[in-house]
Design an enzyme around this catalytic site. Structure first.
Site, PDB file in Angstrom:
ATOM      1  N   LYS A 193      44.020  34.624  32.405  1.00 57.58           N
ATOM      2  CA  LYS A 193      45.265  35.372  32.163  1.00 57.58           C
ATOM      3  C   LYS A 193      46.037  35.541  33.478  1.00 57.58           C
ATOM      4  CE  LYS A 193      42.862  39.804  32.698  1.00 57.58           C
ATOM      5  NZ  LYS A 193      42.189  40.896  31.965  1.00 57.58           N
ATOM      6  N   ARG A 206      41.567  51.985  25.232  1.00 61.78           N
ATOM      7  CA  ARG A 206      42.751  51.149  25.406  1.00 61.78           C
ATOM      8  C   ARG A 206      42.946  50.437  24.076  1.00 61.78           C
ATOM      9  NH1 ARG A 206      42.868  46.793  30.288  1.00 61.78           N
ATOM     10  NH2 ARG A 206      41.772  45.553  28.735  1.00 61.78           N
ATOM     11  N   HIS A 221      35.354  46.029  25.367  1.00 63.36           N
ATOM     12  CA  HIS A 221      35.606  45.927  26.814  1.00 63.36           C
ATOM     13  C   HIS A 221      35.161  47.246  27.448  1.00 63.36           C
ATOM     14  CE1 HIS A 221      37.493  43.870  30.143  1.00 63.36           C
ATOM     15  NE2 HIS A 221      38.475  44.717  30.288  1.00 63.36           N
ATOM     16  N   ARG A 242      32.881  37.075  29.473  1.00 66.90           N
ATOM     17  CA  ARG A 242      34.310  36.859  29.751  1.00 66.90           C
ATOM     18  C   ARG A 242      34.664  37.208  31.200  1.00 66.90           C
ATOM     19  NH1 ARG A 242      34.842  40.683  25.433  1.00 66.90           N
ATOM     20  NH2 ARG A 242      35.829  42.004  26.988  1.00 66.90           N
ATOM     21  N   TYR A 294      61.520  48.492  60.094  1.00 65.78           N
ATOM     22  CA  TYR A 294      62.249  49.631  59.520  1.00 65.78           C
ATOM     23  C   TYR A 294      61.548  50.963  59.753  1.00 65.78           C
ATOM     24  CZ  TYR A 294      64.854  46.136  56.815  1.00 65.78           C
ATOM     25  OH  TYR A 294      65.628  45.086  56.436  1.00 65.78           O
ATOM     26  N   CYS A 348      58.209  44.242  55.397  1.00 66.37           N
ATOM     27  CA  CYS A 348      59.584  44.075  54.909  1.00 66.37           C
ATOM     28  C   CYS A 348      59.585  43.151  53.688  1.00 66.37           C
ATOM     29  CB  CYS A 348      60.470  43.494  55.999  1.00 66.37           C
ATOM     30  SG  CYS A 348      60.406  44.432  57.535  1.00 66.37           S
ATOM     31  N   MET A 349      60.772  42.876  53.171  1.00 60.13           N
ATOM     32  CA  MET A 349      60.841  42.055  51.966  1.00 60.13           C
ATOM     33  C   MET A 349      60.283  40.650  52.194  1.00 60.13           C
ATOM     34  SD  MET A 349      64.116  41.066  49.589  1.00 60.13           S
ATOM     35  CE  MET A 349      64.521  42.757  49.192  1.00 60.13           C
ATOM     36  N   ASP A 350      60.619  40.070  53.337  1.00 59.52           N
ATOM     37  CA  ASP A 350      60.265  38.667  53.575  1.00 59.52           C
ATOM     38  C   ASP A 350      59.464  38.452  54.842  1.00 59.52           C
ATOM     39  OD1 ASP A 350      62.144  37.641  51.424  1.00 59.52           O
ATOM     40  OD2 ASP A 350      63.519  38.728  52.743  1.00 59.52           O
TER      41      ASP A 350
HETATM   42  C1  LIG Z   1      40.829  40.850  32.194  1.00 63.12           C
HETATM   43  C2  LIG Z   1      39.821  40.888  31.135  1.00 63.12           C
HETATM   44  C3  LIG Z   1      38.550  40.328  31.334  1.00 63.12           C
HETATM   45  C4  LIG Z   1      38.078  39.847  32.694  1.00 63.12           C
HETATM   46  O1  LIG Z   1      37.866  40.958  33.503  1.00 63.12           O
HETATM   47  P1  LIG Z   1      37.333  40.828  35.012  1.00 63.12           P
HETATM   48  O2  LIG Z   1      37.052  42.212  35.427  1.00 63.12           O
HETATM   49  O3  LIG Z   1      38.450  40.196  35.774  1.00 63.12           O
HETATM   50  O4  LIG Z   1      36.139  39.950  34.955  1.00 63.12           O
HETATM   51  C5  LIG Z   1      37.679  40.291  30.267  1.00 63.12           C
HETATM   52  N1  LIG Z   1      38.044  40.774  29.059  1.00 63.12           N
HETATM   53  C6  LIG Z   1      39.245  41.342  28.843  1.00 63.12           C
HETATM   54  C7  LIG Z   1      39.573  41.882  27.511  1.00 63.12           C
HETATM   55  C8  LIG Z   1      40.163  41.426  29.865  1.00 63.12           C
HETATM   56  O5  LIG Z   1      41.359  42.002  29.653  1.00 63.12           O
END
Ligand SMILES: *Cc1c(COP(=O)(O)O)cnc(C)c1O
Length: 402
Positions: free
Chosen positions: A39, A137, A169, A225, A271, A318-320
């Site tokens: 992702k 969540r 999760h 995952r 800055y 800074c920005m850049d």
């Molecule tokens: C991002 C995510 C993961 C991976 O999590 P990590 O902590 O980066 O290994 C697994 N499952 C779900 C649902 C996630 O959103």
């Protein structure tokens, strides 16, 4: 053919590190399948090259949050199972099903939209139902679970979908031994059992992110995952470094020193003059700033490695650009200024930047801007059809998504 100009700053991604991290993780999965989470443009590393590298490391599955990234994987020819788990009403499930993407659900409206897409496309969906085992969540609350499972199984009887997975999760996988972990495992086991009693024939149960994959054998189930660890960063930095976990950071961020100049003592820098030179010294300008993703919160602290030495950013980011007080160090215009790398030669890491900015390494790598060119190392070893490719051709921009 035009040779690309030497960039003022660039991101280098070592695809062999991603490949090797995934094989390390799939060994840790110990019989469970591995889903490499790609992702957020593969945590900023570049969706498609990172996904191929994860495949080369043995990932059976790829996972994304938004559907557009899963579709981009398919359009780039990535094989195997792909799961996308985040959706809003009106999501383009037709394309998901046409592209043979597994989808997730945690609400009746999603099941209905998925079933409608299955009706239009003639392709039954493969659905992973998510339970909120305690993260608070996404996911179905345990009190609603039986109702939502029955809803899914009714649609399965109507051949609109297959309920292939149940998943959850963790809230505290990065704190091994935290009491919520055991509670979440119990809630999850109960949800799986209730789904199976109701008639679900599940293919995969899955719960483990990187931290759980590496520290919690009982959370591996059929599929893990990992995300962050795929890119070689430690998901449990308070407990173990990446190296101690057998991981190698894949991303390097460096700029090229654009100016070195002598200044007197008492010279305010950047800055707000939050840094004032304590003595006559030399300042080096590095052309990377918060628009590139360098966190402004690391003003005065973010470490930059030049010519074998590490200097904190002098004054504000800074920005850049950022400025370093390099004193009499042997720093010259054109030298590489490394913000982070794999750390093997004493350079800072993304974790060091996370510590300097008061955040997590996830945020450091995912926020690196698309305006910086990505240069890929190890493409010939990890990308199909890339064996003949020249260095110039491998020097390409971040993967387009969506
Ligand atoms: C991002 C995510 C993961 C991976 O999590 P990590 O902590 O980066 O290994 C697994 N499952 C779900 C649902 C996630 O959103």
């Amino acid at each position: 053919m035009t040779v690309p100009p030497v960039p003022h700053a660039e991101v280098t991604v070592d695809l062999t590190a991603i490949r090797d991290n995934v094989s390390r993780l799939s060994r840790a999965a110990d019989g469970a399948q591995t889903m490499a989470v790609v992702k957020a443009d593969a945590y900023g590393h570049g969706l498609v090259p990172a996904a191929w590298a994860a495949k080369a490391g043995g990932a059976e599955w790829l996972g994304t949050a938004v559907l557009a990234e899963a579709v981009a994987l398919r359009r780039a020819g990535l094989p195997g199972r792909v799961l996308a788990w985040l959706a809003a009403p009106g999501e383009d499930y037709d394309t998901a099903l046409d592209e043979d993407i597994d989808v997730a659900a945690y609400a009746p409206w999603q099941l209905e939209e998925i079933a409608a897409a299955a009706g239009r496309t003639g392709r039954p969906a493969r659905v992973h139902l998510k339970v909120d085992s305690g993260l608070g969540r996404g996911g179905v609350m345990p009190a609603e679970w039986d109702t939502v499972v029955e809803h899914a199984l009714r649609l399965e009887s109507a051949r609109a979908l297959r309920l292939v997975g149940v998943w959850t999760h963790f809230a505290y996988a990065d704190a091994p031994g935290h009491p919520t972990i055991g509670t979440q495992l119990e809630v999850f086991a109960d949800a799986v059992e209730r789904a199976e009693l109701a008639g679900a024939e599940l293919e995969v149960r899955h719960a483990a992110n990187s931290a759980a994959t590496l520290t919690l054998p009982e959370a591996r189930f059929d599929l893990v995952r990992p995300g962050l660890a795929v890119y070689g960063l430690s998901p449990i930095p308070d407990v173990a470094t990446a190296a101690a976990l057998g991981l190698r950071p894949a991303m390097r961020l460096a700029g090229r020193v654009a100016l070195v100049k002598s200044v007197p003592a008492g010279h305010g820098v950047s800055y707000g003059h939050t840094y004032v030179t304590p003595r006559p010294t030399r300042l080096a300008l590095v052309p990377l700033g918060y628009a590139d993703g360098v966190p402004r919160h690391a003003s005065g602290t973010g470490p930059v490695h030049v010519c074998g030495r590490t200097f904190p950013v002098a004054g504000r980011v800074c920005m850049d650009q950022v400025v370093l007080d390099v004193g009499d160090a042997d720093v010259d215009v054109g030298d590489d200024a490394v913000l982070f790398s794999d750390g093997r030669h004493g350079e800072p890491t993304a974790q060091d930047w996370a510590d300097a900015a008061g955040t997590i390494s996830y945020e450091i790598v995912t926020r690196i801007s698309g305006r910086l060119p990505r240069r890929y190392l190890g493409a010939e070893a990890t990308q199909p059809g890339r064996r003949q490719q020249s260095d110039e051709a491998r020097h390409h921009q971040r993967t387009e998504v969506g």
